[in-house]
Scaffold this motif. Sequence first.
Motif, PDB file in Angstrom:
ATOM      1  N   LYS A  87       0.834  -1.198   0.000  1.00  0.00           N
ATOM      2  CA  LYS A  87       0.000   0.000   0.000  1.00  0.00           C
ATOM      3  C   LYS A  87       0.874   1.256   0.000  1.00  0.00           C
ATOM      4  O   LYS A  87       1.981   1.260   0.531  1.00  0.00           O
ATOM      5  N   ARG A  88       0.348   2.324  -0.588  1.00  0.00           N
ATOM      6  CA  ARG A  88       1.047   3.613  -0.631  1.00  0.00           C
ATOM      7  C   ARG A  88       0.817   4.334   0.687  1.00  0.00           C
ATOM      8  O   ARG A  88      -0.318   4.529   1.107  1.00  0.00           O
ATOM      9  N   VAL A  89       1.916   4.735   1.351  1.00  0.00           N
ATOM     10  CA  VAL A  89       1.811   5.309   2.691  1.00  0.00           C
ATOM     11  C   VAL A  89       2.844   6.416   2.832  1.00  0.00           C
ATOM     12  O   VAL A  89       3.874   6.433   2.148  1.00  0.00           O
ATOM     13  N   HIS A  90       2.563   7.371   3.725  1.00  0.00           N
ATOM     14  CA  HIS A  90       3.477   8.477   3.991  1.00  0.00           C
ATOM     15  C   HIS A  90       4.705   7.956   4.734  1.00  0.00           C
ATOM     16  O   HIS A  90       4.593   7.136   5.661  1.00  0.00           O
ATOM     17  N   ASN A  91       5.890   8.433   4.321  1.00  0.00           N
ATOM     18  CA  ASN A  91       7.125   7.901   4.916  1.00  0.00           C
ATOM     19  C   ASN A  91       7.238   8.242   6.402  1.00  0.00           C
ATOM     20  O   ASN A  91       7.824   7.477   7.182  1.00  0.00           O
ATOM     21  N   ASN A  92       6.671   9.356   6.826  1.00  0.00           N
ATOM     22  CA  ASN A  92       6.764   9.746   8.233  1.00  0.00           C
ATOM     23  C   ASN A  92       5.953   8.818   9.128  1.00  0.00           C
ATOM     24  O   ASN A  92       6.311   8.596  10.295  1.00  0.00           O
ATOM     25  N   ILE A  93       4.857   8.255   8.596  1.00  0.00           N
ATOM     26  CA  ILE A  93       4.052   7.313   9.382  1.00  0.00           C
ATOM     27  C   ILE A  93       4.859   6.052   9.671  1.00  0.00           C
ATOM     28  O   ILE A  93       4.883   5.532  10.799  1.00  0.00           O
ATOM     29  N   LEU A 115      15.287  11.904   6.751  1.00  0.00           N
ATOM     30  CA  LEU A 115      14.371  10.877   6.254  1.00  0.00           C
ATOM     31  C   LEU A 115      14.106  11.048   4.763  1.00  0.00           C
ATOM     32  O   LEU A 115      13.895  10.068   4.046  1.00  0.00           O
ATOM     33  N   THR A 116      14.143  12.275   4.272  1.00  0.00           N
ATOM     34  CA  THR A 116      13.947  12.515   2.835  1.00  0.00           C
ATOM     35  C   THR A 116      15.073  11.896   2.012  1.00  0.00           C
ATOM     36  O   THR A 116      14.826  11.276   0.970  1.00  0.00           O
ATOM     37  N   ASP A 117      16.324  12.044   2.497  1.00  0.00           N
ATOM     38  CA  ASP A 117      17.452  11.420   1.799  1.00  0.00           C
ATOM     39  C   ASP A 117      17.302   9.900   1.768  1.00  0.00           C
ATOM     40  O   ASP A 117      17.575   9.259   0.747  1.00  0.00           O
ATOM     41  N   PHE A 118      16.865   9.327   2.889  1.00  0.00           N
ATOM     42  CA  PHE A 118      16.672   7.873   2.933  1.00  0.00           C
ATOM     43  C   PHE A 118      15.551   7.439   1.985  1.00  0.00           C
ATOM     44  O   PHE A 118      15.654   6.401   1.310  1.00  0.00           O
ATOM     45  N   THR A 119      14.475   8.228   1.893  1.00  0.00           N
ATOM     46  CA  THR A 119      13.367   7.902   0.991  1.00  0.00           C
ATOM     47  C   THR A 119      13.828   7.945  -0.462  1.00  0.00           C
ATOM     48  O   THR A 119      13.489   7.056  -1.262  1.00  0.00           O
ATOM     49  N   LYS A 129       8.576   2.348  -4.476  1.00  0.00           N
ATOM     50  CA  LYS A 129       8.133   3.403  -5.379  1.00  0.00           C
ATOM     51  C   LYS A 129       7.903   4.657  -4.538  1.00  0.00           C
ATOM     52  O   LYS A 129       7.128   4.624  -3.578  1.00  0.00           O
ATOM     53  N   VAL A 130       8.583   5.741  -4.872  1.00  0.00           N
ATOM     54  CA  VAL A 130       8.484   6.968  -4.092  1.00  0.00           C
ATOM     55  C   VAL A 130       7.935   8.076  -4.986  1.00  0.00           C
ATOM     56  O   VAL A 130       8.212   8.120  -6.189  1.00  0.00           O
ATOM     57  N   ASP A 131       7.153   8.951  -4.407  1.00  0.00           N
ATOM     58  CA  ASP A 131       6.653  10.127  -5.125  1.00  0.00           C
ATOM     59  C   ASP A 131       6.458  11.259  -4.127  1.00  0.00           C
ATOM     60  O   ASP A 131       6.077  11.033  -2.975  1.00  0.00           O
ATOM     61  N   GLU A 132       6.729  12.470  -4.588  1.00  0.00           N
ATOM     62  CA  GLU A 132       6.636  13.660  -3.751  1.00  0.00           C
ATOM     63  C   GLU A 132       5.333  14.378  -4.018  1.00  0.00           C
ATOM     64  O   GLU A 132       4.928  14.572  -5.165  1.00  0.00           O
ATOM     65  N   GLY A 136       4.122  15.824   1.369  1.00  0.00           N
ATOM     66  CA  GLY A 136       5.355  15.126   1.733  1.00  0.00           C
ATOM     67  C   GLY A 136       5.631  13.962   0.798  1.00  0.00           C
ATOM     68  O   GLY A 136       5.033  13.842  -0.281  1.00  0.00           O
ATOM     69  N   TRP A 137       6.549  13.085   1.223  1.00  0.00           N
ATOM     70  CA  TRP A 137       6.969  11.945   0.427  1.00  0.00           C
ATOM     71  C   TRP A 137       6.137  10.722   0.784  1.00  0.00           C
ATOM     72  O   TRP A 137       5.921  10.430   1.960  1.00  0.00           O
TER      73      TRP A 137
END
Length: 395
Positions: A87-93, A115-119, A129-132, A136-137
Amino acid sequence: MGKADFLSPKAIANRIKSKGLQKLRWYCQMCQKQCRDENGFKCHCMSESHQRQLLLASEDPNKFMDYFSDEFKSDFVELLRRRFGTKRVHNNIVYNEYISDREHVHMNSTQWETLTDFTKWLGREGLCKVDETPKGWYIQYIDRDPETIRRQEEQARKKKQELDDEERSARFIEEQVRRGRDGKETDETPVYTELKRESEEEKVAFNLGASACVAGPSKSSSSLGASALKAAAASSSSSTKRKDTSSSLDSRAEKKKKSALEEIMEMEEQKKKKQQAVRTDYWMQPNIVVKVVTKRLGEKYHKKKAVVTEVRDKYAAVVKMIDSGDKLKLDQNHVETVIPAPGKRVLILNGPHRDTEALLEGINEKNFSATLTLDSGNQKGKRVDVAYEDFSKLA
């Protein structure tokens, strides 16, 4: 001075403090030790064990950083796979759930600063799969398990096989239809031949026996034709009567079904139409209590209650603040109605019972409405349901 007893208040307080997350700046990743305050962290940094760990790390710092980075990555990805799947989820969660473990590897000991660099690194490595977005990311785990890939390939193969079967059956039906049309066209197409005579003296004769027997002027044929016509007319009239009766029965059944199922809905629609006919886009009335919701006047008046003393041009009013006594001129968009406690008197501001005083009986939170008992007018004593925005507390 010895240590406190196990069940002493000081020992219990120390154990409670040691549980849960502590401040990150007082955590030593090399020794994996969490200190509770600045003094404890300072004492730990001066200890021999910490100095030995620093000497080991200074020999090959990249080795330790790679180890911690690999641990952080594996634990983070494993949590993402088990907790959220694909599932698509926010990286901060995901990160907040990861750091809830007290023994987790801290990010400041890895090769990623934020955390953004790690994402972004997860996206470049093809792990997620990452998207901004403006919020947020977002990340989505890519499942590369051989069993999952095999199951997906099997499902795709079954789907393709079903599509092939449907295409084959569709082609077979089209071929049958084409053959039927070709055969029908060949059967119905007449064959014309040239009329030739062997000699000019020979007469040409036509055989009209089949048509003569059908259209011949005989009594038996005429009586037979009349009876056949009467039978056909009777059968057609009976069939039309049956069709008419069946259609009338169907229409009656539909009418009965419609009246049974949609009677309540029609009544509700009629009520809504009546209410819309008597509703207006202005509702301000004198001697009612309102709440100021605009922030343009500052925190002094925001969320404060006032009494409407005068209505101007239907949409504006002069209000008097209850706590300070200040008078303000406000638009109806800058205030909202006030719902009092059950048993208090209110004034209906909009709808079919406009300008009617009532008594608040109860509040229906699901429908955002309240049950009121009319206290004036021809329908005094009647209970009605009124929306929150259509009534307000009386001053």
